[in-house]
Design an enzyme around this catalytic site. Structure first.
Site, PDB file in Angstrom:
ATOM      1  N   ASP A  84       0.831  -1.210   0.000  1.00  0.00           N
ATOM      2  CA  ASP A  84       0.000   0.000   0.000  1.00  0.00           C
ATOM      3  C   ASP A  84       0.866   1.262   0.000  1.00  0.00           C
ATOM      4  O   ASP A  84       1.545   1.560   0.974  1.00  0.00           O
ATOM      5  CB  ASP A  84      -0.889  -0.055   1.248  1.00  0.00           C
ATOM      6  CG  ASP A  84      -1.799   1.140   1.388  1.00  0.00           C
ATOM      7  OD1 ASP A  84      -1.779   2.027   0.527  1.00  0.00           O
ATOM      8  OD2 ASP A  84      -2.549   1.169   2.389  1.00  0.00           O
ATOM      9  N   ASP A 128     -10.661   4.712  -0.328  1.00  0.00           N
ATOM     10  CA  ASP A 128     -11.324   3.716   0.514  1.00  0.00           C
ATOM     11  C   ASP A 128     -12.848   3.765   0.381  1.00  0.00           C
ATOM     12  O   ASP A 128     -13.450   4.838   0.323  1.00  0.00           O
ATOM     13  CB  ASP A 128     -10.962   3.952   1.978  1.00  0.00           C
ATOM     14  CG  ASP A 128      -9.483   3.705   2.244  1.00  0.00           C
ATOM     15  OD1 ASP A 128      -8.682   3.763   1.294  1.00  0.00           O
ATOM     16  OD2 ASP A 128      -9.136   3.468   3.405  1.00  0.00           O
TER      17      ASP A 128
HETATM   18  C1  GLA Z   1      -5.186   2.650   3.294  1.00  0.00           C
HETATM   19  C2  GLA Z   1      -5.905   1.608   2.443  1.00  0.00           C
HETATM   20  C3  GLA Z   1      -6.868   0.822   3.311  1.00  0.00           C
HETATM   21  C4  GLA Z   1      -6.118   0.175   4.471  1.00  0.00           C
HETATM   22  C5  GLA Z   1      -5.346   1.222   5.250  1.00  0.00           C
HETATM   23  C6  GLA Z   1      -4.427   0.593   6.282  1.00  0.00           C
HETATM   24  O1  GLA Z   1      -6.077   3.622   3.745  1.00  0.00           O
HETATM   25  O2  GLA Z   1      -6.586   2.226   1.392  1.00  0.00           O
HETATM   26  O3  GLA Z   1      -7.524  -0.169   2.542  1.00  0.00           O
HETATM   27  O4  GLA Z   1      -5.257  -0.811   3.977  1.00  0.00           O
HETATM   28  O5  GLA Z   1      -4.542   2.029   4.398  1.00  0.00           O
HETATM   29  O6  GLA Z   1      -3.728   1.537   7.019  1.00  0.00           O
END
Ligand code: GLA
Length: 420
Positions: A157, A217
């Site tokens: 990520d 998200d």
């Molecule tokens: C980002 C991602 C989420 C999650 C968080 C974890 O916001 O988009 O899906 O994995 O990080 O900290």
């Protein structure tokens, strides 16, 4: 020739180009259908531990989710030992000894012994979105550590650490981890997560990614205009975001519409959102299946309602998602004001998956005609209703039904001649 066939040919030409370039395209040959399983983030945020994960595995084994195909159990952010900068914690990456007293390898062994796979999370920066130590400068070492633990899926990520980085740098950090994973020799599905930025769909497949998020998200909302343009995307936002990206998705490399919100019911400890109705959750699951998003349950499986379980275990809907042809559905018709849409896609057995989606606030009549909407010259066709589990037809005229507000009626259409 039907539009879908042309699309299939174009996709296969693109896929063979990747395999033949020899100019550094990476391909781990994994995830020929979208990954299915569970992920800890949407419900629990970083409040995860060994007991929760084992109970999740045990529940999914017993309640039918495993049998329905949900086999990945993925730890998201918060399994790591340290918060802060990786430079301050330069040793091999470790799991939090309080949350995971027996370590991740023993958890992976547990998952494998029950027929599941174990996924893990990290990112390419000094730290991750939730502030835990990232993999910057330790990519090959971390990949080896995860492989030695028996990890099967990595969500990598860059949403926070590389939010403002140039696209070329985002690409480079994902490629580095992709190469590091392949070098371990262990099959590890690679999710390159960059929240739908940097046109990631244009390059991620060639850098070996099996899935990439197309948006920020998800929130636990079906349609919340107040959320638009803020950080979170609701179900309809995510569908609209994906509508022009279907050409990038196919076997081994999928557009990821984010983890499922089915069953969160406004009770997530992590996501914003007030929850959705059972019909809206069903529509969300139907549409993620139609567009071939990975299907990663985000709710607490130990407390899912009967309605949510029935939604998640509809094998006829899941079959649309897992169809080996791997064509994501496209919008084949929409009302002028976009209050209703029909999505369609060809399936391996030459039948077509069709979803009639009513985005509006009252019940409406919708109809599908194979000739008019799918440009296929069938004289007579049968209709299988995938939520009511009933066969209808044959028909030689358009097939119409009433569709409730926020409902998707989902059907499989087949040519009478093909069935004969
Ligand atoms: C980002 C991602 C989420 C999650 C968080 C974890 O916001 O988009 O899906 O994995 O990080 O900290």
């Amino acid at each position: 020739m039907a539009f879908f066939k042309i699309l299939a040919i174009a996709l296969s030409i693109a896929a063979s180009a990747v395999a033949q370039t020899g100019t550094g395209a990476l391909n781990n040959s994994l995830s020929l259908t979208p990954a299915m399983g569970w992920s800890s983030w949407n419900q629990f945020g970083d409040s995860i531990n060994e007991t929760l994960i084992k109970e999740t595995i045990d529940t999914m084994e017993k309640n039918g989710l495993k049998e329905a195909g949900f086999t990945y159990v993925n730890l998201d952010d918060g399994w790591q030992r340290y918060k802060g900068n990786r430079k301050d914690h330069p040793g091999p990456i470790e799991a939090d000894p309080v949350k995971f007293p027996n370590g991740i390898k023993s958890l992976a062994d547990y998952a494998h012994s029950k027929g599941f796979k174990l996924g893990i999370y990290n990112g390419p920066g000094e730290n991750t979105c939730a502030g835990y130590t990232g993999s910057k400068g330790y990519e090959a070492e971390d990949a080896k550590t995860w492989a030695s633990w028996g990890i099967d899926h990595l969500k990598y990520d860059s949403c926070c650490s590389h939010k403002d980085a140039p696209d070329s740098e985002v690409q480079a950090v994902h490629r580095k981890m992709s190469e590091s994973l392949i070098a371990t020799g262990r099959p590890i599905v690679f999710h390159a997560c960059h929240c739908g930025w940097a046109d990631i769909w244009e390059w991620a497949a060639a850098d070996g990614a099996n899935q990439w998020r197309i948006g920020q998200d998800i929130s636990d909302d079906f349609n919340y205009p107040g959320n638009r343009e803020k950080y979170y995307f609701d179900v309809l936002d995510m569908l609209d975001r994906g509508a022009n990206l279907t050409k990038y998705s196919g076997p081994g490399h999928w557009n990821d519409y984010d983890m499922l919100i089915v069953g969160l019911e406004g009770k997530s400890g992590q996501l914003v959102g007030t929850g959705a109705s059972d019909i809206e959750y069903r529509t969300h699951f139907s549409m993620w299946s139609m567009v071939n998003s990975p299907l990663l349950i985000g709710a607490d499986v130990r407390t899912l309602s009967r309605a949510s379980l029935e939604t998640l275990m509809n094998q006829e809907i899941i079959a649309l998602n897992q169809d080996p042809l791997g064509l994501p559905a496209v919008v084949v018709w929409e009302a002028d004001d976009k209050s209703a849409q029909i999505y369609g896609k060809e399936l391996q057995d030459k039948s077509y998956g069709v979803a009639m989606l009513n985005r509006g606030s009252s019940t409406r009549e919708m109809s599908i005609s194979p000739r008019r909407d799918l440009t296929i010259p069938w004289d007579e066709y049968r209709v299988r209703d995938l939520w009511r589990h009933k066969d209808r037809g044959p028909y030689d005229v358009p097939f119409g039904v009433e569709v409730m507000a926020h409902e998707a009626r989902v059907f499989r259409l087949s040519n009478v001649e093909d069935a004969a």
